[in-house]
Design a protein around this motif. Structure first.
Motif: not given
Length: 261
Positions: A125-150
Motif C-alpha cells: 500500500l505504501t508503494s501504491e500511495t507513492f504511485f498514485r501521488a506521482l500520477r497526481g502531482m500535476g493536480s496537487f494543490r497546496w490549500q494551506g496543508k503540508d504535502f505529507g498530509a496529502w
C-alpha cells in the motif's frame, strides 16, 4: 512528516506506545484529569494543516496556490527545501519526487503498518500511495496543508478501500508487532502498565471503529498534531479531540479482563 524534536514522535516507537498505554491506564483508573492529558499528549504543535475534507488531488488553483504552500518541518530551511521539491515535482521533475519519496516514505509506511498490522500489505500500500501521488502531482494543490498530509490521505483511502473489498485476512505476528516492553514493575500501577504490551494495544486498536483507530494511530503512534490529524481525517480540531477521547475510552474497554481488573 518528520517528528519535531522533543515530542513523543521524536523519541521513537517505544515512547509513542508509552503515551497511549498511560492514557488507557488513566481510563481504567478513572483519572479525572484524562481530558487534559489527552489534549496535551503527543501534541507536535504543528499548525500548517487546515481542517476540511482533503481528497487525493486537492482543488483548483494552478500557480496561484503558491501563497498557500506550507510545511510542518521544524526549521525554515527544511520547510523551504520541501516546498521547493514539491513545486519541482509538480512540474514533472522525477528527481525531486524521488527526494520527496525518501523523506516521507517512513511515515507513510508506519501509518499503514499500524493500520493493517501486516508488513507485506503495508509495503504494497505504501508503494501504491507513492504511485498514485506521482500520477497526481500535476493536480496537487497546496490549500494551506503540508504535502505529507496529502500523502497520508491517499494512504488512508487505500487502506480503507482495501479492507472494504475484503481482499485480505489480517494476521498478527510477533515479528511484525515488535517486542514486549522491557519494564520493571514497582507497584500495582506499574504492573498494569507492563501488562498492556504493544501487541495488546495493537490488537485492541484493530477492533475500534475505523475513524477512532486512525485518529489514535496518527495522534499517538505517529506523533501527528491535532491540526495535522484533522486535515487528514477531514474533521475539525474539536472533532479530533472528541474522537481521541472516545477512542481511548473504547480502547480501555477492549483490554483483557486481567488488565481492567
Amino acid at each position: 512528516m518528520k517528528p519535531v524534536p522533543g515530542t513523543v514522535a521524536s523519541r521513537g516507537p517505544g515512547a509513542q506506545f508509552d503515551v497511549l498505554r498511560s492514557l488507557v491506564l488513566a481510563v481504567i483508573r478513572d483519572d479525572p484529569a484524562l481530558n487534559g492529558r489527552l489534549l496535551m499528549a503527543g501534541e507536535a504543535g504543528a499548525t500548517g494543516l487546515a481542517a476540511g475534507g482533503p481528497g487525493d488531488h486537492g482543488g483548483a488553483g494552478g500557480d496561484s496556490d503558491h501563497g498557500l504552500a506550507t510545511s510542518n518541518e521544524e526549521s525554515e530551511a527544511d520547510r523551504d527545501r520541501l516546498i521547493a521539491l514539491v513545486e519541482l515535482a509538480r512540474g514533472g521533475d522525477a528527481e525531486a519526487f524521488g527526494m520527496l519519496f525518501d523523506h516521507y516514505h517512513g511515515s507513510v509506511y508506519r501509518f499503514l503498518f499500524h493500520r493493517t498490522r501486516s508488513q507485506i500489505l503495508a509495503e504494497d500500500l505504501t508503494s501504491e500511495t507513492f504511485f498514485r501521488a506521482l500520477r497526481g502531482m500535476g493536480s496537487f494543490r497546496w490549500q494551506g496543508k503540508d504535502f505529507g498530509a496529502w500523502l497520508m490521505t491517499i494512504a488512508r483511502n487505500l487502506a480503507t478501500d482495501h479492507f472494504k473489498a475484503g481482499r485480505t485476512r489480517l494476521e498478527l505476528t510477533t515479528e511484525d508487532m515488535g517486542l514486549h516492553d522491557d519494564r520493571t514493575s514497582e507497584g500495582p500501577e506499574d504492573a498494569v502498565l507492563a501488562s498492556i504490551t504493544n501487541e495488546v494495544l495493537l490488537e485492541a486498536l484493530s477492533e475500534l471503529p475505523a475513524e477512532q483507530r486512525d485518529c489514535l494511530v496518527m495522534r499517538f503512534l505517529q506523533g501527528m498534531s491535532i491540526a495535522e490529524t484533522a486535515g487528514v481525517l477531514g474533521r475539525t480540531e474539536g472533532a479530533v479531540k472528541q474522537l481521541q477521547l472516545r477512542g481511548v475510552r473504547n480502547l480501555a474497554k477492549l483490554m483483557p479482563d486481567g488488565i481492567r481488573g
